[in-house]
Each structure stands twice: as C-alpha cells, then as structure tokens.
Design a protein around this motif. Structure first.
Motif, PDB file in Angstrom:
ATOM      1  N   UNK A 104     -10.870   2.515  -6.905  1.00  0.00           N
ATOM      2  CA  UNK A 104      -9.548   1.891  -7.001  1.00  0.00           C
ATOM      3  C   UNK A 104      -9.705   0.393  -7.224  1.00  0.00           C
ATOM      4  N   UNK A 105      -8.578  -0.293  -7.353  1.00  0.00           N
ATOM      5  CA  UNK A 105      -8.625  -1.749  -7.538  1.00  0.00           C
ATOM      6  C   UNK A 105      -9.230  -2.464  -6.330  1.00  0.00           C
ATOM      7  N   UNK A 106      -9.206  -1.805  -5.161  1.00  0.00           N
ATOM      8  CA  UNK A 106      -9.841  -2.379  -3.980  1.00  0.00           C
ATOM      9  C   UNK A 106     -11.268  -1.868  -3.801  1.00  0.00           C
ATOM     10  N   UNK A 107     -11.765  -1.133  -4.801  1.00  0.00           N
ATOM     11  CA  UNK A 107     -13.148  -0.680  -4.744  1.00  0.00           C
ATOM     12  C   UNK A 107     -13.383   0.550  -3.902  1.00  0.00           C
ATOM     13  N   UNK A 108     -12.341   1.348  -3.618  1.00  0.00           N
ATOM     14  CA  UNK A 108     -12.485   2.549  -2.784  1.00  0.00           C
ATOM     15  C   UNK A 108     -12.573   3.808  -3.636  1.00  0.00           C
ATOM     16  N   UNK A 109     -13.213   4.833  -3.093  1.00  0.00           N
ATOM     17  CA  UNK A 109     -13.388   6.085  -3.833  1.00  0.00           C
ATOM     18  C   UNK A 109     -12.905   7.298  -3.047  1.00  0.00           C
ATOM     19  N   UNK A 113      -7.224   6.741  -0.788  1.00  0.00           N
ATOM     20  CA  UNK A 113      -7.065   5.454  -1.472  1.00  0.00           C
ATOM     21  C   UNK A 113      -6.467   5.641  -2.856  1.00  0.00           C
ATOM     22  N   UNK A 114      -6.931   6.658  -3.580  1.00  0.00           N
ATOM     23  CA  UNK A 114      -6.389   6.911  -4.920  1.00  0.00           C
ATOM     24  C   UNK A 114      -4.945   7.404  -4.846  1.00  0.00           C
ATOM     25  N   UNK A 115      -4.647   8.253  -3.860  1.00  0.00           N
ATOM     26  CA  UNK A 115      -3.274   8.740  -3.701  1.00  0.00           C
ATOM     27  C   UNK A 115      -2.332   7.570  -3.425  1.00  0.00           C
ATOM     28  N   UNK A 116      -2.738   6.656  -2.550  1.00  0.00           N
ATOM     29  CA  UNK A 116      -1.888   5.507  -2.220  1.00  0.00           C
ATOM     30  C   UNK A 116      -1.723   4.596  -3.428  1.00  0.00           C
ATOM     31  N   UNK A 117      -2.809   4.324  -4.172  1.00  0.00           N
ATOM     32  CA  UNK A 117      -2.694   3.445  -5.331  1.00  0.00           C
ATOM     33  C   UNK A 117      -1.805   4.065  -6.404  1.00  0.00           C
ATOM     34  N   UNK A 118      -1.973   5.377  -6.663  1.00  0.00           N
ATOM     35  CA  UNK A 118      -1.156   6.035  -7.677  1.00  0.00           C
ATOM     36  C   UNK A 118       0.321   5.985  -7.302  1.00  0.00           C
ATOM     37  N   UNK A 383      -5.530 -11.708  -0.153  1.00  0.00           N
ATOM     38  CA  UNK A 383      -4.719 -12.471  -1.103  1.00  0.00           C
ATOM     39  C   UNK A 383      -3.594 -11.624  -1.686  1.00  0.00           C
ATOM     40  N   UNK A 384      -3.874 -10.368  -2.003  1.00  0.00           N
ATOM     41  CA  UNK A 384      -2.856  -9.533  -2.652  1.00  0.00           C
ATOM     42  C   UNK A 384      -2.817  -8.119  -2.103  1.00  0.00           C
ATOM     43  N   UNK A 385      -3.315  -7.918  -0.900  1.00  0.00           N
ATOM     44  CA  UNK A 385      -3.339  -6.567  -0.338  1.00  0.00           C
ATOM     45  C   UNK A 385      -3.329  -6.628   1.181  1.00  0.00           C
ATOM     46  N   UNK A 386      -3.016  -5.483   1.773  1.00  0.00           N
ATOM     47  CA  UNK A 386      -3.054  -5.333   3.226  1.00  0.00           C
ATOM     48  C   UNK A 386      -3.420  -3.894   3.536  1.00  0.00           C
ATOM     49  N   UNK A 387      -3.974  -3.683   4.715  1.00  0.00           N
ATOM     50  CA  UNK A 387      -4.307  -2.328   5.165  1.00  0.00           C
ATOM     51  C   UNK A 387      -3.480  -2.025   6.407  1.00  0.00           C
ATOM     52  N   UNK A 388      -2.679  -0.969   6.310  1.00  0.00           N
ATOM     53  CA  UNK A 388      -1.776  -0.613   7.392  1.00  0.00           C
ATOM     54  C   UNK A 388      -2.328   0.562   8.188  1.00  0.00           C
ATOM     55  N   UNK A 389      -2.012   0.592   9.473  1.00  0.00           N
ATOM     56  CA  UNK A 389      -2.403   1.700  10.336  1.00  0.00           C
ATOM     57  C   UNK A 389      -1.344   1.865  11.413  1.00  0.00           C
ATOM     58  N   UNK A 422      -4.168   2.666   5.433  1.00  0.00           N
ATOM     59  CA  UNK A 422      -3.492   2.871   4.155  1.00  0.00           C
ATOM     60  C   UNK A 422      -3.475   1.561   3.389  1.00  0.00           C
ATOM     61  N   UNK A 423      -4.123   1.513   2.208  1.00  0.00           N
ATOM     62  CA  UNK A 423      -4.131   0.266   1.443  1.00  0.00           C
ATOM     63  C   UNK A 423      -2.826   0.059   0.681  1.00  0.00           C
TER      64      UNK A 423
END
Length: 577
Positions: A104-109, A113-118, A383-389, A422-423
């Motif tokens: 993903x754009x945050x470098x996750x596989x 991560x892909x479900x959240x980005x999509x 800068x342009x992202x956050x991780x929620x839990x 969750x990114x």
C-alpha cells in the motif's frame, strides 16, 4: 394472504426455472456486446467519442486512482458520459491483497491494509465526483483464487458489500484479468476475466463454471489486435464465449488503454446485435424470504431472458448471476419499505420494460445494538496518515469509521483481530481531523458512536525526499530514500547504461529501468513505454524509508521521484557504485 401468495409464486418459480435450461429462444438470439472501455487518457475529444449507445462502461483513471483534488475536466467528462447513458467507474487498486508483495501507500502488505486503502479510495472517488454522476468503481489487481479457507474471496466480498452499502446503487467490477474460481461468482456486478493479446485470446477458454451464465457478468479486454478483421474475429469469439462486455484495441503494452483504436467506429458497429426487440416484461417480484437487512425475491421469468436487473425505489441495486429469476439483496435497512421492480435482459443486451412495482419490507432488527467501541485512539500520527485502534465489542459484524462526520470505512469485524490498527491515509499535513467508530451487528443495529478523537497531522520538515543513496554489489543494486511528504508514487529512475540519449528522458538521464512502489519495469520502445519485470523490488518501507533491490550491476545513475497527493518532486542525479 402474503405468505400464501409467496408460496404460490415460489412453486411457479421453481417450475419455470426447472425448464429454463431447455428454453431455446435465448440461445437463438443474436448476441450483442456492450463496449466497456478503460479510458486511461485525459478528458477531451477521445472521451467525447465514448458518448455512444454502444458503450456501456467507461473506467476513469486520473492518477491510478482518484487523486486528492477534483479535476474539473474529469467532472465534466463524467457528467457528459452519464448523460449519454454510460456508466463511469472510478479506478481503485486492491494490490492482490498484498499476496504478491504489492504494498500500500504506507508500505503494508496485509489484506486489512489493502481493504482500508481501497475503501478510502472509493470514498474519495465519491467525494470528488459522486455529484457529477460517478456510477461505481473498478477494482483492479484482484486475486483469482479463493485463498485458504476462502480468505481472498471473502475479503473481496466484504469490500464489494461495503461499497454497495455505503454508496447505494454503486456498480462494481473486479479485475483479476484471468478466469476466477467459482467462489467469485457472486462478487461484484461484472468480472473482467480476460486481459491479454489477440494471439492469446484465440486459444483461451473461460472456466467451465461460467458457461450459460448472464453474459453481462463477464468482460474481456483484448489488446495487440492489429487489424479490423482481427477485431471482428475477437468480438465473434467473445460473443461465443459468453462475454457481454468487451473492448478490442490495436494498442500494446505497457499501456494499451491510452487511446482509442483507429477502427473505433467499426468496433461499435461489429459489437451491436441486429436484434433490437426487447424481451417481455417479467412478472412482479415477490419477497420469498425477508430478514432485517435482506430480501430474497423471486418472479415469473421472461422468455428468452439471460439475466435480470433488480431496482429498489427506481435505482438499480443488483443483477442476477444467470437466468434464474431470483436474487437475495443484502445490506438493506431494517424495517424499511422498498418499491421493487425487475427488468429482463436478453443475449442481445435488450432490456425489457420494468415489472409492475410491488412493495417489500425488511423485518425489524432485534433491537439489541452492540456495545459502543471504547478506547478509540491514534497509535501513530504522521504527515498525512494516522493509525486508529479501539477495543473490540461482542456481537459485531462490521465497524464503521467516521471522519469529520462522514462514513469513511466499513470493515468486517472478522478482519480486525485484537491489536490490529486501521490505517487512514490521504490526509493533509498540519490539519486536524475528528474520528469516531460505530459497531454494527448482522441485523443492522448500530451502537452509539465512540467518544470522538481529534488528531492533527504533523508539519512536514526538511526536504521532500532525503537520505538518497545507492550501492552496487556483484549481483545487485540497492537504493534507499526517505519520502518526507505523502506521495502516492515512489519512483526510482535508473540509467543503467549512463547514456541520456537512450531510454526514457527524465531529469537529465535516460532511464532504462523504473521502480514504482513495489513494481519493476524495463523501458521499451519510445516515450512512456514500460514492460513489467517479474520481480518485487521493495525490501522495506518502514518509517517512510524506502529500500529497493534489483539485479543490476555496474556503476550507473539514478533519480528518485515522488508524485501524487503532494507537489511532484525530483531528487538530484545520484551515481551508484
């Protein structure tokens, strides 16, 4: 009275369906094909030519996705296409859910991560272009196998359901590019099951399970089709193989979708069926089974129909997988009355008049909402992202994440194990956002929202790209750079022969190879023409420090580049030795 009527219709339905396979009329109807075009070119004259009754679907792709800001030219092009009866879909990558190493754009596989980005890309498409007539989304880089315990297909099914529940009436396409296993049969409205050359298409056959199903569920893309005669043959083969959507072009890799073919008008003519007679109106729908969020509907069939479209309150919601006149609608609102109509489609693509509208009401929910998610926090703010839990709750099927009051994500609880974060990406630097979370159960009940959480993204500092280095061994080259601004694309342009007159001219070098995120390409031909190399060059991307390794040797020059979501940035020319 209602139960008796439903039972009678169910018996008639089963009787009619049992004899449907022997109905010859549909097989005798001359097949037609709706042209479905990946329009990976800027709005203008070519987009204007897509406003034709023979075109059913167009995929918009401004920047391998929606981009961050609305483009007025795309807004107008989407609006004009919609007015012409074309369904415009927004391009969204799903990265094969990371199974191939695609990051993903945050470098996750991870699949999460892909479900959240999509989902965030889908939300951005609708935020930017929903009011201009966006019809749905085109999900690219889709797996074609079920995965262990149906893990892949279940994730794509959850993605499709979340899109359609958050964006009612959204039309969805999945693109594995090859034939899928049957677990994908009920996912999305259309599956793109062939994407390749004319030479390959001549001998290719679809999976056996697809035979006899509604052709409008399948799409074939055929490129490197040099002549008008070959185009006509490809369309003939597509109709024979049950493709209701096609597009044929003489264009070739690396991007065969960056223009329209010179035989475009001939393709429009060849795709049409001479049969323009609409099938008969199907019988009125009856709710054979009802739940709080589901309706199972059946109706008396239309002779010659190969598929049906179901509308709620005048909006298309779903299509059948084949000729069986029945469907189960999901993700509806509890205790809600809908006006249901059905249209039949024949092999030529003709649609019948709508059936008589009938009311159908979902059942009440069980009135026991799940507990409110607690402990909402941001484990990381950049800068342009956050991780929620947050703490998980019992009896929860989905979690919704809201940003500034707008529903951004709908994630299946099964994919959110304890401890998972969750990114959230695509945010603006030095900007405050307020998040909350809601738990939803299987019957449509929602919890009270979690206590709001306000986060402020950090201020960017230093150069946009820093720590740019490279080294070479006897077997490979390693490149490293830190990207300090949010970029959608992290590029390394590689001039292996140290000759600025060969390869792709960029930033003072001639790039013979290109790294883009986790993809590796070799330059071919002239201009922006790249051939994929079967290799994942990305080693790591922790803390925005990207490290790549490729099998290149000898001293050479490279340029690091970032684009998308931030101003385009080139680094200096670096000599790697």
């Amino acid at each position: 009275m209602f139960l008796r009527r439903a039972a009678v219709v169910a018996v008639l339905l089963l009787t009619s369906v049992s004899g449907l396979s022997g109905t010859a009329h549909a097989d005798d109807t001359p097949a037609g094909v709706s042209l479905a075009v990946p329009a990976y070119f800027a709005p203008g004259e070519l987009w204007d030519r897509l406003a034709d009754p023979g075109v059913g679907i167009v995929v918009a792709n401004p920047f391998s996705g929606p981009g961050k800001d609305a483009d007025p030219s795309y807004a107008q092009a989407i609006s004009d296409a919609r007015a012409a009866g074309v369904t415009v879909l927004g391009y969204v990558a799903t990265g094969y859910l990371g199974s191939t190493g695609r990051a993903t754009r945050l470098g996750e596989t991870t699949p999460l991560a892909w479900l959240a980005q999509a989902q965030q890309d889908v939300a951005r498409w609708y935020e930017l272009y929903g009011e201009h007539g966006l019809g749905g989304v085109f999900l690219d880089e889709v797996q074609n196998v079920c995965g262990p315990g149906n893990a892949y297909s279940d994730t794509y099914r959850a993605l499709d359901e979340s899109i359609k529940s958050l964006h009612r009436g959204a039309f969805t396409v999945i693109n594995p590019g090859i034939g899928t296993e049957q677990c994908y049969a009920d996912i999305a409205d259309v599956s793109l099951t062939f994407e390749g050359t004319y030479e390959t298409y001549q001998s290719w056959q679809p999976p056996a399970w697809q035979r006899g199903r509604d052709p409008r569920r399948f799409w074939h893309l055929v490129h490197a089709t040099a002549t008008q005669e070959q185009m006509a043959e490809a369309l003939r083969l597509g109709k024979e193989r049950g493709a209701g959507h096609m597009y044929v072009t003489p264009d070739v890799l690396a991007n065969p979708w960056d223009t329209l073919p010179d035989y475009w008008q001939a393709e429009l003519d060849a795709a049409r069926s001479p049969d323009t007679t609409a099938p008969a109106r199907p019988g009125p729908a009856v709710a054979v089974q009802r739940g709080p969020t589901t309706l199972t509907l059946g109706w008396l069939p239309s002779p010659g129909a190969v598929g049906y479209d179901v509308h709620l309150n005048g909006r298309r919601i779903a299509g059948t997988a084949g000729r069986v006149p029945a469907v189960t609608l999901k993700n509806l609102d509890p205790s809600t009355r809908y006006a249901v109509t059905v249209k039949a489609r024949d092999a030529a693509g003709n649609a019948s008049p709508a059936s008589v509208a009938v009311p159908a009401r979902t059942q009440r929910s069980d009135s026991r909402p799940p507990a409110t998610p607690s402990g909402l926090r941001a484990d990381q703010i950049k800068v342009a992202s956050a991780r929620l839990a947050w703490a998980r709750t019992q009896d929860t099927a989905w979690y919704d994440v809201l940003m500034d009051g707008r529903r951004l994500l709908r994630l299946p609880a099964a994919l959110l194990p304890t401890g998972a974060t969750v990114p959230v990406t695509g945010l603006t630097p030095a900007t405050s956002y307020t998040f909350t979370a809601v738990a939803r159960d299987a019957t449509g009940n929602e919890s009270a929202p979690a206590r709001p959480l306000t986060v402020t993204t950090t201020e960017p500092s230093g150069d946009p790209i820093s720590e740019q280095t490279g080294s070479v061994t006897a077997t490979d080259a390693t490149y490293q750079a830190r990207y300090n601004l949010p970029f959608d694309f992290h590029h390394v342009y590689i001039d292996q022969d140290n000759d600025a007159t060969t390869g792709f001219a960029v930033a003072g070098i001639g790039a013979d190879y290109l790294i883009e995120n986790s993809w590796f390409y070799r330059h071919t031909g002239t201009g922006w023409n790249w051939t994929p190399v079967d290799l994942n060059p990305l080693v790591s991307s922790a803390d925005d420090l990207f490290v790549w390794r490729v099998p290149l040797t000898g001293p050479h020059r490279v340029v690091f580049h970032g684009s998308g979501s931030s101003p385009e940035t080139y680094g200096p020319v670096i000599t790697v030795s």
